[in-house]
Design a protein around this motif. Structure first.
Motif, PDB file in Angstrom:
ATOM      1  N   ILE A 194      21.510  38.379  84.104  1.00 15.01           N
ATOM      2  CA  ILE A 194      22.474  37.306  83.920  1.00 15.01           C
ATOM      3  C   ILE A 194      23.739  37.904  83.291  1.00 15.01           C
ATOM      4  O   ILE A 194      23.672  38.637  82.307  1.00 15.01           O
ATOM      5  CB  ILE A 194      21.920  36.225  82.967  1.00 15.01           C
ATOM      6  N   ASN A 195      24.863  37.613  83.902  1.00 11.23           N
ATOM      7  CA  ASN A 195      26.142  38.106  83.417  1.00 11.23           C
ATOM      8  C   ASN A 195      26.798  36.971  82.606  1.00 11.23           C
ATOM      9  O   ASN A 195      27.168  35.938  83.159  1.00 11.23           O
ATOM     10  CB  ASN A 195      27.004  38.504  84.625  1.00 11.23           C
ATOM     11  N   LYS A 196      26.904  37.205  81.291  1.00 11.09           N
ATOM     12  CA  LYS A 196      27.373  36.121  80.421  1.00 11.09           C
ATOM     13  C   LYS A 196      28.819  35.724  80.707  1.00 11.09           C
ATOM     14  O   LYS A 196      29.193  34.570  80.574  1.00 11.09           O
ATOM     15  CB  LYS A 196      27.240  36.537  78.953  1.00 11.09           C
ATOM     16  N   GLU A 197      29.621  36.715  81.094  1.00  9.04           N
ATOM     17  CA  GLU A 197      31.028  36.401  81.356  1.00  9.04           C
ATOM     18  C   GLU A 197      31.125  35.452  82.560  1.00  9.04           C
ATOM     19  O   GLU A 197      31.863  34.463  82.535  1.00  9.04           O
ATOM     20  CB  GLU A 197      31.771  37.705  81.633  1.00  9.04           C
ATOM     21  N   LYS A 198      30.354  35.798  83.621  1.00  5.41           N
ATOM     22  CA  LYS A 198      30.340  34.937  84.820  1.00  5.41           C
ATOM     23  C   LYS A 198      29.823  33.548  84.462  1.00  5.41           C
ATOM     24  O   LYS A 198      30.358  32.530  84.900  1.00  5.41           O
ATOM     25  CB  LYS A 198      29.396  35.534  85.879  1.00  5.41           C
ATOM     26  N   THR A 199      28.765  33.524  83.658  1.00  9.51           N
ATOM     27  CA  THR A 199      28.157  32.233  83.310  1.00  9.51           C
ATOM     28  C   THR A 199      29.111  31.402  82.460  1.00  9.51           C
ATOM     29  O   THR A 199      29.236  30.187  82.650  1.00  9.51           O
ATOM     30  CB  THR A 199      26.814  32.471  82.575  1.00  9.51           C
ATOM     31  N   LEU A 200      29.817  32.085  81.556  1.00 12.78           N
ATOM     32  CA  LEU A 200      30.788  31.387  80.709  1.00 12.78           C
ATOM     33  C   LEU A 200      31.897  30.754  81.558  1.00 12.78           C
ATOM     34  O   LEU A 200      32.362  29.651  81.280  1.00 12.78           O
ATOM     35  CB  LEU A 200      31.383  32.357  79.686  1.00 12.78           C
ATOM     36  N   ASN A 201      32.279  31.474  82.609  1.00 13.88           N
ATOM     37  CA  ASN A 201      33.300  30.965  83.513  1.00 13.88           C
ATOM     38  C   ASN A 201      32.863  29.614  84.125  1.00 13.88           C
ATOM     39  O   ASN A 201      33.659  28.681  84.264  1.00 13.88           O
ATOM     40  CB  ASN A 201      33.549  32.026  84.603  1.00 13.88           C
ATOM     41  N   ILE A 202      31.579  29.505  84.424  1.00 18.10           N
ATOM     42  CA  ILE A 202      31.045  28.247  84.984  1.00 18.10           C
ATOM     43  C   ILE A 202      31.009  27.165  83.888  1.00 18.10           C
ATOM     44  O   ILE A 202      31.479  26.040  84.078  1.00 18.10           O
ATOM     45  CB  ILE A 202      29.593  28.457  85.516  1.00 18.10           C
ATOM     46  N   ILE A 203      30.444  27.547  82.737  1.00 19.76           N
ATOM     47  CA  ILE A 203      30.260  26.574  81.647  1.00 19.76           C
ATOM     48  C   ILE A 203      31.610  26.021  81.179  1.00 19.76           C
ATOM     49  O   ILE A 203      31.739  24.831  80.899  1.00 19.76           O
ATOM     50  CB  ILE A 203      29.527  27.224  80.440  1.00 19.76           C
ATOM     51  N   SER A 204      32.610  26.908  81.089  1.00 18.89           N
ATOM     52  CA  SER A 204      33.905  26.440  80.576  1.00 18.89           C
ATOM     53  C   SER A 204      34.500  25.389  81.518  1.00 18.89           C
ATOM     54  O   SER A 204      35.118  24.421  81.080  1.00 18.89           O
ATOM     55  CB  SER A 204      34.876  27.612  80.394  1.00 18.89           C
ATOM     56  N   GLN A 205      34.259  25.544  82.814  1.00 14.98           N
ATOM     57  CA  GLN A 205      34.782  24.550  83.760  1.00 14.98           C
ATOM     58  C   GLN A 205      34.006  23.239  83.675  1.00 14.98           C
ATOM     59  O   GLN A 205      34.567  22.153  83.821  1.00 14.98           O
ATOM     60  CB  GLN A 205      34.724  25.110  85.179  1.00 14.98           C
ATOM     61  N   ILE A 206      32.700  23.353  83.414  1.00 16.71           N
ATOM     62  CA  ILE A 206      31.908  22.128  83.239  1.00 16.71           C
ATOM     63  C   ILE A 206      32.391  21.398  81.978  1.00 16.71           C
ATOM     64  O   ILE A 206      32.519  20.171  81.960  1.00 16.71           O
ATOM     65  CB  ILE A 206      30.400  22.469  83.171  1.00 16.71           C
ATOM     66  N   ALA A 207      32.706  22.188  80.948  1.00 16.99           N
ATOM     67  CA  ALA A 207      33.224  21.594  79.711  1.00 16.99           C
ATOM     68  C   ALA A 207      34.550  20.871  79.987  1.00 16.99           C
ATOM     69  O   ALA A 207      34.799  19.784  79.470  1.00 16.99           O
ATOM     70  CB  ALA A 207      33.404  22.672  78.649  1.00 16.99           C
ATOM     71  N   THR A 208      35.391  21.472  80.820  1.00 11.85           N
ATOM     72  CA  THR A 208      36.669  20.834  81.165  1.00 11.85           C
ATOM     73  C   THR A 208      36.429  19.499  81.860  1.00 11.85           C
ATOM     74  O   THR A 208      37.038  18.474  81.516  1.00 11.85           O
ATOM     75  CB  THR A 208      37.495  21.760  82.102  1.00 11.85           C
ATOM     76  N   LEU A 209      35.518  19.497  82.831  1.00 14.76           N
ATOM     77  CA  LEU A 209      35.226  18.244  83.553  1.00 14.76           C
ATOM     78  C   LEU A 209      34.666  17.203  82.591  1.00 14.76           C
ATOM     79  O   LEU A 209      35.024  16.025  82.641  1.00 14.76           O
ATOM     80  CB  LEU A 209      34.224  18.498  84.691  1.00 14.76           C
ATOM     81  N   HIS A 210      33.782  17.652  81.697  1.00 17.10           N
ATOM     82  CA  HIS A 210      33.162  16.771  80.703  1.00 17.10           C
ATOM     83  C   HIS A 210      34.252  16.155  79.809  1.00 17.10           C
ATOM     84  O   HIS A 210      34.257  14.952  79.554  1.00 17.10           O
ATOM     85  CB  HIS A 210      32.174  17.614  79.883  1.00 17.10           C
ATOM     86  N   ARG A 211      35.173  17.003  79.386  1.00 15.48           N
ATOM     87  CA  ARG A 211      36.262  16.519  78.519  1.00 15.48           C
ATOM     88  C   ARG A 211      37.164  15.541  79.251  1.00 15.48           C
ATOM     89  O   ARG A 211      37.744  14.641  78.660  1.00 15.48           O
ATOM     90  CB  ARG A 211      37.084  17.701  77.999  1.00 15.48           C
ATOM     91  N   ARG A 212      37.286  15.727  80.546  1.00 11.88           N
ATOM     92  CA  ARG A 212      38.128  14.792  81.320  1.00 11.88           C
ATOM     93  C   ARG A 212      37.418  13.468  81.573  1.00 11.88           C
ATOM     94  O   ARG A 212      37.946  12.593  82.248  1.00 11.88           O
ATOM     95  CB  ARG A 212      38.509  15.417  82.666  1.00 11.88           C
ATOM     96  N   GLY A 213      36.172  13.356  81.107  1.00  6.87           N
ATOM     97  CA  GLY A 213      35.464  12.077  81.202  1.00  6.87           C
ATOM     98  C   GLY A 213      34.463  11.968  82.331  1.00  6.87           C
ATOM     99  O   GLY A 213      33.859  10.912  82.528  1.00  6.87           O
TER     100      GLY A 213
END
Ligand code: GLU
Length: 374
Positions: free
Chosen positions: A26-45
């Motif tokens: 598992i590549n944490k940088e790649k995974t973080l890239n996914i998670i950060s976008q999910i966080a953005t969508l979550h923050r947008r409601g």
């Protein structure tokens, strides 16, 4: 045009290639890239549900294996090892954004059982009320061929009605759909919008598994068909591109329009796409014509063969003499009963089975014709 006005709930499906290095770690940088976008969508409601692969790949990484073992128990052991590791990383990375996540592992059996489906629905809604991101994968440590979904493109499509999602984003290592394999055909054109997945669109996928550049595209297009029929949009994006998940809502990847499919009700949708056929009934040409062109019930007289093990109330495929799947339906009789009454007149059912609960083996209201036959 991408119509995002109705979108409130989004399922994001991430393939192993978007989380792992080539060696399976598992590549944490790649995974973080996914998670950060999910966080953005979550923050947008948006409410976001993540369907994540990578259990087996990460198990292989941990055990230092460069190819999958051949035996089922070993593959399942790797999934068990990898799934735990995967969740540990997800927890750690979601925490960066002050977010929490939860794990749900499923097999196809869970979608065949109405009670379990309701349970799943309630759990996901409760998680959403807590503001926790559900992370879903197949229960690879336990699933055997008979009960497994098999791939996460399909699993995420099956989740659409449960989550009541208006958009499914498939995150892959390909840009989206091309008219041909772009790696071997320089005339291949990229499609950013597909209005309807018809035969022509299906043909762009090539044979399943054969075209490198469109690997897994057939499964993805089947997933699109399934979710579009439910009125849900789907988008395929390349996870290696910056902000591809968030930009699916703008112009990234290939968008499959779902706004035309709202007419398909829950029950036919379940019969056609979400249930697993437990067997098949082969019918003669007259019966095929009655079912496909006149929307008649399936009567014993037209049945020439029966296969598999099913009971009253289970879904079976209806097959023609050429072996093509023409329809699916809910059987009123078990396979053994169908075997006894095949070819007979309806009036003869009672003398053979000593009961005649139904005149039809499958009632017209419980038959869904396959799209190709329409
Ligand atoms: N469930 C599998 C895993 O987590 C992946 C299935 C898929 O990638 O489609 O390893």
């Amino acid at each position: 045009m991408r119509d995002i006005s109705q979108i409130k709930r989004i399922i994001v499906k991430v393939g192993s290639s978007s989380l792992c290095d080539a060696n399976g770690q598992i590549n944490k940088e790649k995974t973080l890239n996914i998670i950060s976008q999910i966080a953005t969508l979550h923050r947008r409601g948006y409410m976001v549900v993540l369907v994540s692969s990578g259990a087996v790949a990460s198990g292989m990484g941990i055990m230092g294996l460069d190819h999958k073992p051949s035996t089922l128990p070993k593959k399942q052991a790797l999934a068990a090892i990898g799934q735990a590791h995967l969740m540990e990383i997800f927890e750690e990375l979601f925490a960066i954004y002050n977010m929490k996540c939860a794990q749900i592992l499923l097999t196809h059996d869970d979608f065949d059982d109405r009670k379990r489906l309701l349970n799943m629905f309630n759990t996901i809604n409760a998680l959403s009320e807590y503001g926790v991101i559900p992370i879903i994968n197949e229960n690879d440590a336990l699933a055997t061929d008979e009960i497994k979904v098999g791939d996460n493109d399909t699993l995420s499509a099956l989740m659409v009605p449960v989550v009541e999602a208006q958009l499914l984003i498939l995150v892959s290592d390909i840009d989206g759909l091309y008219t041909a394999n772009p790696q071997i055909d320089e005339n291949a054109k990229f499609l950013s919008y597909v209005d309807k997945v018809d035969k022509k669109i299906m043909s762009y996928a090539g044979d399943a598994g054969s075209a490198i550049g469109t690997g897994g595209m057939t499964t993805k297009l089947k997933a699109a068909k399934m979710v579009n029929a439910f009125g849900t949009h789907m988008c395929i994006v390349n996870g290696n591109k910056e902000n591809a998940i968030v930009n699916a809502l703008v112009d990234e990847g290939t968008w499959f329009n779902g706004s035309k499919g709202k007419s398909m009700k829950a029950r036919p949708h379940w019969i056609a796409y979400r249930s697993k056929a437990k067997g098949s009934i082969t019918v003669d040409d007259g019966c095929k014509n009655a079912i496909v062109n006149h929307h008649r019930s399936l009567l014993p007289g037209g049945i020439v063969d029966v296969d598999g093990h099913f009971t009253h109330g289970q879904v079976v495929d209806i097959i023609d003499l050429q072996g093509r799947k023409i329809a699916r339906g809910i059987s009123n009789y078990a396979n053994e009963e169908v075997r006894l009454i095949k070819g007979l007149k309806t009036s003869q059912i009672e003398s053979v089975l000593h009961h005649n609960d139904y005149d039809e083996v499958i009632h017209a209201n419980n038959i869904v014709i396959m799209e190709e036959e329409k």
